[in-house]
Scaffold this motif. Structure first.
Motif, PDB file in Angstrom:
ATOM      1  N   THR A  67     -47.428  34.795  24.372  1.00 49.96           N
ATOM      2  CA  THR A  67     -47.014  35.380  23.089  1.00 49.96           C
ATOM      3  C   THR A  67     -48.101  35.490  22.026  1.00 49.96           C
ATOM      4  OG1 THR A  67     -46.217  33.228  22.324  1.00 49.96           O
ATOM      5  CG2 THR A  67     -44.589  34.700  23.342  1.00 49.96           C
ATOM      6  N   VAL A  70     -49.187  38.967  21.323  1.00 51.40           N
ATOM      7  CA  VAL A  70     -48.187  39.793  20.648  1.00 51.40           C
ATOM      8  C   VAL A  70     -48.307  39.570  19.138  1.00 51.40           C
ATOM      9  CG1 VAL A  70     -45.720  40.283  20.400  1.00 51.40           C
ATOM     10  CG2 VAL A  70     -46.650  39.691  22.658  1.00 51.40           C
ATOM     11  N   THR A 106     -36.699  39.732  16.965  1.00 43.05           N
ATOM     12  CA  THR A 106     -37.068  39.235  18.295  1.00 43.05           C
ATOM     13  C   THR A 106     -36.064  38.185  18.765  1.00 43.05           C
ATOM     14  OG1 THR A 106     -39.402  39.645  17.824  1.00 43.05           O
ATOM     15  CG2 THR A 106     -38.903  38.119  19.627  1.00 43.05           C
ATOM     16  N   HIS A 146     -36.246  36.806  28.170  1.00 47.94           N
ATOM     17  CA  HIS A 146     -37.668  37.116  27.968  1.00 47.94           C
ATOM     18  C   HIS A 146     -37.887  38.620  27.783  1.00 47.94           C
ATOM     19  CE1 HIS A 146     -39.860  33.252  28.994  1.00 47.94           C
ATOM     20  NE2 HIS A 146     -38.578  32.933  29.053  1.00 47.94           N
ATOM     21  N   TYR A 150     -39.231  40.660  24.260  1.00 49.54           N
ATOM     22  CA  TYR A 150     -40.390  41.547  24.085  1.00 49.54           C
ATOM     23  C   TYR A 150     -39.974  42.878  23.456  1.00 49.54           C
ATOM     24  CZ  TYR A 150     -43.667  38.538  26.542  1.00 49.54           C
ATOM     25  OH  TYR A 150     -44.489  37.498  26.899  1.00 49.54           O
TER      26      TYR A 150
END
Length: 173
Positions: A67, A70, A106, A146, A150
């Motif tokens: 992560t 990101v 998220t 998961h 994303y």
């Protein structure tokens, strides 16, 4: 010059938050399906031998590795968009809010991923070839969490950018 400093702070905060999110997120999802990590992710990240000796620590490390980047992209994009604001104090305020909007969306998408797979009536016999999984249902739930997370990060980043543009338009009035 202050705005460039805020841009750099934004990137740092985003990477830090994404890393923390990844570590905590993976601890929660490890509790749902340890096999997702010990059989699949440890292999994917090359931690098969070491990981099985320290599964929780390895899971947290994988969360960070999966992560942080990101957060880097989110920080860069939100910070660059934040440069549209005239005042550096407004920039900091709006950019931080955009980051937390991204994080919130998220998390919401991760919850949706859980619900989608949890209520999926599919059978899970012979799940997850080529891996031998004992609890296919929970393995698939974690994979769904998961994947949706994303997608939520991407959508959240877009919403954060839109938020900043709307705030800029309000500044001009």
């Amino acid at each position: 010059m202050k705005k460039v400093g805020i841009l750099l702070i934004t990137i740092f905060i985003s990477v830090l938050l994404a890393s923390l999110y990844g570590a905590l997120h993976d601890q929660i999802t490890y509790s749902i399906s340890s096999e997702y990590f010990t059989i699949y992710k440890f292999d994917q990240f090359g931690f098969q031998d070491w990981g099985n000796q320290n599964p929780r620590l390895t899971t947290a490390l994988i969360g960070v590795l999966a992560t942080w980047w990101v957060g880097l992209f989110i920080g860069i994009f939100q910070g660059l968009v934040g440069l549209i604001h005239n005042d550096y104090k407004l920039m900091l305020n709006y950019v931080l809010k955009a980051i937390f909007i991204t994080l919130g969306i998220t998390i919401i998408f991760g919850i949706i991923g859980f619900l989608v797979e949890y209520f999926n009536p599919a059978t899970y016999n012979n799940c997850c070839f080529p891996y031998s999984i004992n609890d296919g249902k929970n393995f698939k739930i974690v994979g769904s969490i998961h994947n949706y997370g994303y997608v939520g990060g991407e959508i959240g980043a877009f919403v954060g950018i839109v938020y900043q543009i709307i705030m800029k338009k309000k500044e001009l009035k």
